[in-house]
Each structure stands twice: as structure tokens, then as C-alpha cells.
Scaffold this active site. Structure first.
Site, PDB file in Angstrom:
ATOM      1  N   ARG A   1     -10.417  -0.505  14.541  1.00  0.00           N
ATOM      2  CA  ARG A   1     -10.143   0.347  13.390  1.00  0.00           C
ATOM      3  C   ARG A   1     -10.915  -0.124  12.173  1.00  0.00           C
ATOM      4  NH1 ARG A   1      -4.429   0.706  10.182  1.00  0.00           N
ATOM      5  NH2 ARG A   1      -4.985  -1.477   9.889  1.00  0.00           N
TER       6      ARG A   1
ATOM      7  N   TYR B   1      16.251  27.511  12.903  1.00  0.00           N
ATOM      8  CA  TYR B   1      15.053  28.230  13.342  1.00  0.00           C
ATOM      9  C   TYR B   1      14.837  28.047  14.842  1.00  0.00           C
ATOM     10  CZ  TYR B   1      13.500  28.549   8.448  1.00  0.00           C
ATOM     11  OH  TYR B   1      13.380  28.817   7.120  1.00  0.00           O
TER      12      TYR B   1
ATOM     13  N   MET C   1      13.396  23.112   5.551  1.00  0.00           N
ATOM     14  CA  MET C   1      12.693  22.600   4.372  1.00  0.00           C
ATOM     15  C   MET C   1      13.632  22.041   3.305  1.00  0.00           C
ATOM     16  SD  MET C   1       9.467  24.134   2.619  1.00  0.00           S
ATOM     17  CE  MET C   1       9.013  23.981   0.941  1.00  0.00           C
TER      18      MET C   1
ATOM     19  N   LYS D   1       0.849  -1.203   0.000  1.00  0.00           N
ATOM     20  CA  LYS D   1       0.000   0.000   0.000  1.00  0.00           C
ATOM     21  C   LYS D   1       0.885   1.254   0.000  1.00  0.00           C
ATOM     22  CE  LYS D   1      -0.370  -0.419   5.057  1.00  0.00           C
ATOM     23  NZ  LYS D   1      -1.219  -0.937   6.141  1.00  0.00           N
TER      24      LYS D   1
HETATM   25  C1  LIG Z   1      -0.535  -1.841   6.897  1.00  0.00           C
HETATM   26  C2  LIG Z   1      -1.085  -3.156   7.266  1.00  0.00           C
HETATM   27  C3  LIG Z   1      -0.249  -4.278   7.306  1.00  0.00           C
HETATM   28  C4  LIG Z   1       1.251  -4.183   7.219  1.00  0.00           C
HETATM   29  O1  LIG Z   1       1.764  -3.731   8.472  1.00  0.00           O
HETATM   30  P1  LIG Z   1       3.317  -3.638   8.747  1.00  0.00           P
HETATM   31  O2  LIG Z   1       3.405  -3.133  10.149  1.00  0.00           O
HETATM   32  O3  LIG Z   1       3.849  -2.626   7.792  1.00  0.00           O
HETATM   33  O4  LIG Z   1       3.900  -4.958   8.521  1.00  0.00           O
HETATM   34  C5  LIG Z   1      -0.844  -5.517   7.468  1.00  0.00           C
HETATM   35  N1  LIG Z   1      -2.169  -5.631   7.632  1.00  0.00           N
HETATM   36  C6  LIG Z   1      -2.997  -4.575   7.641  1.00  0.00           C
HETATM   37  C7  LIG Z   1      -4.448  -4.790   7.856  1.00  0.00           C
HETATM   38  C8  LIG Z   1      -2.481  -3.302   7.482  1.00  0.00           C
HETATM   39  O5  LIG Z   1      -3.297  -2.239   7.530  1.00  0.00           O
END
Ligand SMILES: *Cc1c(COP(=O)(O)O)cnc(C)c1O
Length: 362
Positions: free
Chosen positions: A137, A259, A305, A36
Site C-alpha cells: 500500500r 425499505y 437515513m 488521522k
Molecule cells: C491508520 C494507521 C495506523 C493505525 O491503525 P489502527 O488499526 O487504527 O491502530 C497505524 N499506522 C499506519 C501506517 C496507519 O495507516
């Protein structure tokens, strides 16, 4: 000569080595890859093609559009399962079918939408089911899941191949939530004996055999992040960020630096001013962490930046010398700790500007 631009190097051989390390943690289970957010910012296409070459056949993305892009990147010859963690959001049905994606259904209305979609398509819909075992979640509650198991008609037309849940405290192996979530997941899993089960992400894969089930979902550890949010010698750095020294300055004791009024030279201080900053993905709060130059760790004095200051002592430095801001010597978990965040957040910010190079076979 113009000094080089900031450079993000992505080592696909290191990625493959981390895949092997995850597989070694989960013998007997499939290791799926979570790609992702554009492969945690490193390029979902390049990362996924290499992982495919290493034998990965299941990929996870968050968004529908990420799944479509990944299907296109993998191309027709690569018959990968692409799981979409958002599931079947309103209106996603036709595009999910067209791209051959597998939605990870995460609410009762999504289950209903999937049943309707399968009926309209006149063929079984390949899907997975996300069960919330305590992260609060995403996913159906265990009670909602049990109700489905008792009314199989509510799953009509669904080819339900995978039961998914996600741990909220896996980076802390002793946390009681791990055992609690495991207990809830095992109970739900028993209701769907035909389904494969996927419980552990990267950190969970290191929690022991009980947590691995049929599939682990490797994310951050594929990209070099340790399972306990600190560097792990079994994993390699995949991303390296280097930037050139653009100036060297000597600061007198008592002078403020950068800064704000809180960073002050206590002694004569030599700073290399390096050509990377927030715009290249560095986090302001990572000052106090370290960079690497000329074979040694160097204090990160401030981050702005476009420019970052690194303390270099008395050593001679040349304009254009590269400083490592992330990589094998500046480990991602150390940088994340300095910035008060996790490795995931460091990675997804990288590469806004400058050059990107891939090492290793595609
Ligand atoms: C992002 C995610 C993962 C991967 O998690 P990592 O900590 O990067 O290994 C696996 N399962 C779900 C449902 C996620 O949202």
C-alpha cells in the site's frame, strides 16, 4: 418538550484508560497516537490535547492539512512530533517546514524531494521512512530501502529518526503474513541501527514483544476497538451514540418493515422508531445487529437515513427516551461485524448531525 437530538458523547477518560491499556501491552516502547481523519471522527484537537496531557509526544496523521490543523490545535506550548503518513507529496515542502511536521517518506521520489528540501532550507530535515514489508500500500520496498542504506549520500541532510512499517493481517494473530512482515522489517531495520523502529499499530501491539520495537502506533484501540475485531475487555468504549424514541408502532404479523421487501414481521412486533440513521453515521447494513434500551439488548430491525427501528417487545416506552446505538452496551466491534465492516469505518462516519459532548478532563 422537543425530544433531544441524537447525541454523540466522547469520553476522554475512557480514551486515557485505553492509552494505559496499550502502554501495558508495550512496556519499554513509546505509545504514539494515530489521530488521522479528525481523530477517527471524534475530534483530533480534543483527543490529542488529552493524550498530550497523558504524556503522548508523538502523533500520526495521514494528510498534510491534518498535520497543520493538529499543530494549530496543540498550540505553541506543545512540542509534539507530528508524523504525516502521506510523506512529502508534491508541493508539500514549505508547508511541512512551516508547521514543523515530520514527513514519513514513502517512495524514492519523496526521499529525493526531502533531500532537496533540506538543502534549500539549509538545515537538517526531520523525517521518517516507511518501508513496505508486505501490505503493498505505502512505503519503499525492502530493496529500495537497502539501496538507500548503501548510498548514504542519497539521505544527505535528512535527520532520519524513525523507520516505519505497517502490518496487513495483525487482527489475525496466526496469519503467516505477520511473521513474514516481521522478518522483512527486522532485516531492513538492521541496516539503520541509529534509527528508532515503529512496526505495530493497535492490533500489532497485542501480538507480542517481537512486534513492538521502539514505538507502537495506537489508533483504533485508543478509541475502543479490539485488536482482533471483537470486543476486548481491556478496552473501554470512547464513543457513545444515543438517539431519542420519536414514535412507537405495533406491526401485525406478515407486514413488511422499512425499505425493501426482505424484512417482515413474523409475529406481532413493537418497534421504537429512533431519531438517527445514515445521516448520523449509522450504516444501513447494521440491521440485524442490536441497540440497547431499558437495560437490555434490542434487535435493530432497519436503518434508514433519519430513522432507525428497534424492537422493544411489550415494554412501555416514552417519546424522548434515549436508545443507545453505540457505546458500552453496543460495542463498536459488534456493530461493525453486524454491518460487515471494521470499527474504524463506524467511527469515522459518526457525528454528521446532532449534538457532540465531551466527558472527562480536556
Ligand atoms: C491508520 C494507521 C495506523 C493505525 O491503525 P489502527 O488499526 O487504527 O491502530 C497505524 N499506522 C499506519 C501506517 C496507519 O495507516
Amino acid at each position: 418538550m422537543v425530544p433531544p437530538a441524537a447525541r454523540l458523547t466522547i469520553d476522554l477518560d475512557a480514551l486515557a484508560a485505553n492509552l494505559a491499556a496499550l502502554r501495558a501491552q508495550a512496556p519499554g516502547a513509546e505509545t504514539a497516537a494515530v489521530v488521522k481523519a479528525d481523530g477517527y471522527g471524534l475530534g483530533a484537537g480534543a483527543v490529542s490535547r488529552r493524550l498530550w496531557a497523558e504524556g503522548v509526544r508523538s502523533f500520526f496523521v495521514a494528510r498534510l492539512a491534518e498535520g497543520e490543523a493538529l499543530r494549530a490545535e496543540l498550540g505553541g506550548g506543545r512540542d509534539a512530533a507530528i508524523y504525516v503518513l502521506d510523506g512529502l507529496v508534491p508541493g508539500a515542502g514549505p508547508r511541512t517546514l512551516a508547521a514543523g511536521l515530520t514527513p514519513v517518506l514513502c517512495s524514492p521520489p519523496q526521499v529525493e524531494a526531502a533531500v532537496a528540501l533540506a538543502a534549500a532550507a539549509g538545515r537538517p530535515l526531520s523525517c521518517a521512512l516507511h518501508v513496505d514489508t508486505g501490505m503493498n500500500r505505502q512505503g519503499l520496498t525492502p530493496e529500495e530501502t537497502a539501496a538507500l542504506a548503501q548510498a548514504p549520500g542519497r539521505l544527505a541532510g535528512l535527520d532520519l529518526g524513525l523507520l516505519v512499517s505497517h502490518l496487513g493481517s495483525a487482527t489475525e494473530p496466526a496469519h503467516p503474513r505477520n511473521g513474514l512482515q516481521l522478518e522483512r522489517f527486522a532485516a531492513v531495520r538492521a541496516l539503520f541501527p541509529e534509527c528508532r523502529a515503529s512496526f505495530a499499530a493497535s492490533a500489532g501491539a497485542f501480538l507480542g514483544q517481537a512486534y513492538r520495537f521502539d514505538q507502537v502506533r495506537g489508533g483504533i484501540s485508543l478509541y475502543g476497538g479490539g485488536p482482533e475485531e471483537r470486543p476486548d475487555p481491556r478496552l473501554k468504549a470512547v464513543a457513545t451514540l444515543e438517539a431519542p424514541i420519536l414514535d412507537v408502532r405495533s406491526v401485525r404479523p406478515g407486514e413488511f418493515m422499512g425499505y425493501g421487501g426482505d424484512v417482515r414481521a413474523e409475529a406481532p412486533t413493537r418497534l421504537a422508531i429512533v431519531g438517527a440513521g445514515y445521516a448520523d453515521g449509522l450504516i444501513r447494513a447494521s440491521r440485524g445487529g442490536h441497540a440497547w434500551w431499558n437495560g437490555a439488548r434490542r434487535r435493530l430491525v432497519f436503518v434508514t437515513m433519519d430513522l432507525t427501528a428497534v424492537e422493544i417487545g411489550d415494554e412501555p416506552a416514552r417519546i424522548g427516551d434515549m436508545v443507545e446505538l453505540l457505546g458500552a452496551n453496543v460495542q463498536i466491534d459488534d456493530l461493525a461485524a453486524a454491518a460487515g465492516t471494521v470499527a474504524h469505518e463506524i467511527l469515522v462516519r459518526l457525528g454528521g448531525r446532532g449534538e457532540r459532548i465531551y466527558l472527562g478532563a480536556p
